[in-house]
Each structure stands twice: as C-alpha cells, then as structure tokens.
Write an enzyme that holds these catalytic residues in place. Structure first.
Site, PDB file in Angstrom:
ATOM      1  CB  ILE A 243      -5.491  -3.019   6.847  1.00  0.00           C
ATOM      2  CG1 ILE A 243      -5.088  -1.848   5.935  1.00  0.00           C
ATOM      3  CG2 ILE A 243      -6.634  -3.813   6.231  1.00  0.00           C
ATOM      4  CD1 ILE A 243      -6.190  -0.855   5.620  1.00  0.00           C
TER       5      ILE A 243
ATOM      6  CG  MET B 145      10.497  -7.632   6.171  1.00  0.00           C
ATOM      7  SD  MET B 145      11.499  -8.203   7.535  1.00  0.00           S
ATOM      8  CE  MET B 145      10.242  -8.724   8.680  1.00  0.00           C
ATOM      9  N   GLY B 146       7.592  -9.220   2.583  1.00  0.00           N
ATOM     10  CA  GLY B 146       6.823 -10.243   1.876  1.00  0.00           C
ATOM     11  C   GLY B 146       5.705 -10.836   2.707  1.00  0.00           C
TER      12      GLY B 146
ATOM     13  N   GLY C 158      -2.963  -5.320   4.459  1.00  0.00           N
ATOM     14  CA  GLY C 158      -2.253  -4.155   4.991  1.00  0.00           C
ATOM     15  C   GLY C 158      -1.230  -3.655   3.977  1.00  0.00           C
ATOM     16  CG  HIS C 159       2.240  -6.017   3.168  1.00  0.00           C
ATOM     17  ND1 HIS C 159       1.930  -7.237   3.727  1.00  0.00           N
ATOM     18  CD2 HIS C 159       3.342  -5.572   3.822  1.00  0.00           C
ATOM     19  CE1 HIS C 159       2.816  -7.527   4.660  1.00  0.00           C
ATOM     20  NE2 HIS C 159       3.674  -6.537   4.753  1.00  0.00           N
TER      21      HIS C 159
ATOM     22  CG  ASP D 243       5.221  -2.448  11.858  1.00  0.00           C
ATOM     23  OD1 ASP D 243       5.221  -3.223  12.821  1.00  0.00           O
ATOM     24  OD2 ASP D 243       4.989  -2.816  10.691  1.00  0.00           O
TER      25      ASP D 243
HETATM   26  O1  PAF Z   1       8.016  -3.289   8.130  1.00  0.00           O
HETATM   27  C1  PAF Z   1       8.705  -4.134   7.539  1.00  0.00           C
HETATM   28  O2  PAF Z   1       8.206  -5.035   6.862  1.00  0.00           O
HETATM   29  C2  PAF Z   1      10.229  -4.060   7.633  1.00  0.00           C
HETATM   30  O3  PAF Z   1      10.642  -3.655   8.887  1.00  0.00           O
HETATM   31  C3  PAF Z   1      10.856  -3.187   6.537  1.00  0.00           C
HETATM   32  C4  PAF Z   1      10.428  -1.735   6.657  1.00  0.00           C
HETATM   33  C5  PAF Z   1      10.473  -3.710   5.164  1.00  0.00           C
HETATM   34  C6  PAF Z   1      12.386  -3.229   6.650  1.00  0.00           C
HETATM   35  O4  PAF Z   1      12.868  -4.521   6.514  1.00  0.00           O
END
Ligand code: PAF
Length: 281
Positions: A176, A30-31, A36-37, A150
C-alpha cells in the site's frame, strides 16, 4: 474487541472460538499501524470468522545498533484501527511474556536470509522466524497475512512454513502506497520534511526498473545500474542494496528468465527504507 496481554488469555479465547467451529485469521504486527496493516486486517476479516492482531515490537529481530528503543508505539491508536477494521482480538504481550529469562530456543534459516536485508541485518530473520513461529503456536490460526513490502520476510516465512510442515496458510498482500508512491511504513514517521520528499526516490527508481523490464530488458545488471544511477541523483539517499533475485530462492540472477523480485534498501538520512516489485516473465 478484546485486548489481552498473556499467552494463556489468547489460548482461552481461541479455544472457545474453535469450539464454535469458527475459522481464525492472524495478522502479526509490531504496531504503529497504518493503511498497509489495515489492508491485511481487512483481508483477514473478509476470509475468516475471527481475526487476531498481534502488536509486539520484537526485540530479537533488532540488531544492537538498530531502532528498538525509538521504534514508534501507540497502542490506543492501534486499537482504534483494529476495532474500526473489524478485528476481534489484539494480543499485546510484554517482552517478558514472550521471552522467559532462560529462553534459549530459536528458529533459523540458511540461504534465503543471507542476501538482501539479511546482509546488513544479520540477526534479523532469526528473530523474525523465532517470533513468528511462537506467535503461530500461540494463536493457532488457519491463515496469516503478511505484506509484500517485506518481500524477503514473506519468502522466508513461506519457506519456514513449508520446511517445518506448519499447518497454516500464508497470504501475501499487495504494497500500500502514499498518493505520491512512497510505500507505507511505520518508519516513514522518522522522516523530516526534506527527507520525506527525498524518500520518493525509492519508488521513482523502481518505476524506471519496471519500465525497462516491461520494454523487454532482461539483463539484471542493466536494471540494477539504471536504478542505482537514479537513486544516486538524490543527495540524501545512500544505497544499502539494489538487487534482482529469483522470486522463490532469492538468489541473484544475471539473465531474467523467470519470476524475479527487484528489491532495494536505501538510507534516507538515518532512516533505512525498503521497497520492491515482482516481475513475471
Ligand atoms: O513485519 C513485521 O512487522 C514483523 O517482522 C513481524 C512479522 C510482526 C514479526 O515481528
């Protein structure tokens, strides 16, 4: 690296990659990307020839009282992170591109989505399953990468992929953390200085639970009580849940006899934070 906004553009690019015989990794986000991302993108880059990152704040997974409007957004910063980490394509659709005015098809799930975060966020996982399903169909990747922070989302997506025979491998990646232990999250930016300090209670309380398990404690209620007691020492913290659940079914357990997930959700001021650890017996 390209940034595209339409389903058609993604499909065209991916089709050309497929013609060359390239493998494709996918990181849905979700930006407001953080380390972590970045760790998900790094792993995807290592394991695939091409990597697609989606950046879409999905309205369907936010409840009416939640932070859809205020959710942090910064495409320029996100693009820089994707580029430096080696992603090849960003898919950044507008909500209208994802949801036509007469959209009426959903992916939903029983069981796994009812406890933990599903209790206080009743529409959340229907929104997650629907959008992730759509994104998988749009990108057509070989592998998709999700963070273990998550944990319920990861379990739900693994189950959706299994139940619906979706042809994609789901890769879970470790949490992370900041140096002081706070799990990285885009929502950490909501915390003021005092709240940021208070937020450490999540990691501290989980550490107590983990030590108890490591020293042989097998009663789930004892673990829950000790974690709860520790969180309650922090005046800015308000518990949403503290749970010990089976790692696969996410059902509550009494005696810890197989792999479990110890998961918590805590409000620090108005910000709801989650954290967890897994424990294998
Ligand atoms: O974890 C997230 O950022 C969101 O739940 C996802 C998996 C991108 C779905 O919108």
């Amino acid at each position: 690296m390209n940034i595209v906004h339409t389903v058609q553009e993604v499909r065209q690019i991916v089709k050309a990659w497929r013609k060359e015989g390239l493998s494709i990794g996918f990181v849905p986000t979700m930006g407001y990307l953080h380390e972590g991302h970045q760790s998900l993108i790094q792993r995807a880059v290592l394991e695939n020839d091409r990597v697609v990152v989606s950046i879409f704040v999905n309205p369907m997974q936010f409840g009416p009282q939640e932070d859809l409007e205020s959710y942090p957004r910064d495409l320029e910063h996100d693009a820089a992170i994707c580029e430096e980490t080696g992603a090849h394509l960003i898919f950044h659709p507008e909500p209208e591109e994802m949801y036509l005015p007469d959209f009426c098809s959903f992916v939903d799930m029983n069981g796994l989505t009812k406890g933990l975060c599903g209790k206080s966020r009743p529409v959340h996982f229907r929104g997650v399953c629907t959008v992730v399903n759509k994104l998988f169909n749009i990108v057509g990747a070989d592998r998709a990468y999700f963070g273990e922070k998550d944990a319920q989302q990861l379990a739900v997506i693994r189950r959706m992929v299994r139940d619906l025979n979706m042809d994609i491998e789901i890769v879970g990646c470790p949490i992370i953390r900041e140096e002081d232990g706070l799990a990285k999250s885009s929502r950490n930016t909501y915390l003021n200085e005092l709240e940021r300090k208070a937020a450490l209670i999540l990691h501290k309380s989980l550490t107590i639970g983990k030590r108890l398990l490591e020293s042989g404690e097998r009663d789930a209620n004892t673990i829950i009580s000790c974690i709860t007691e520790k969180i309650n020492t922090e005046p800015l913290a308000k518990i949403d849940y503290v749970d010990v659940v089976d790692a696969l079914s996410l059902e509550k357990v009494d005696k810890i006899e197989r792999s479990v997930l110890v998961a918590i959700a805590v409000y620090i001021g108005k910000t709801r934070l989650i954290d967890n650890f897994s424990f294998e017996v």
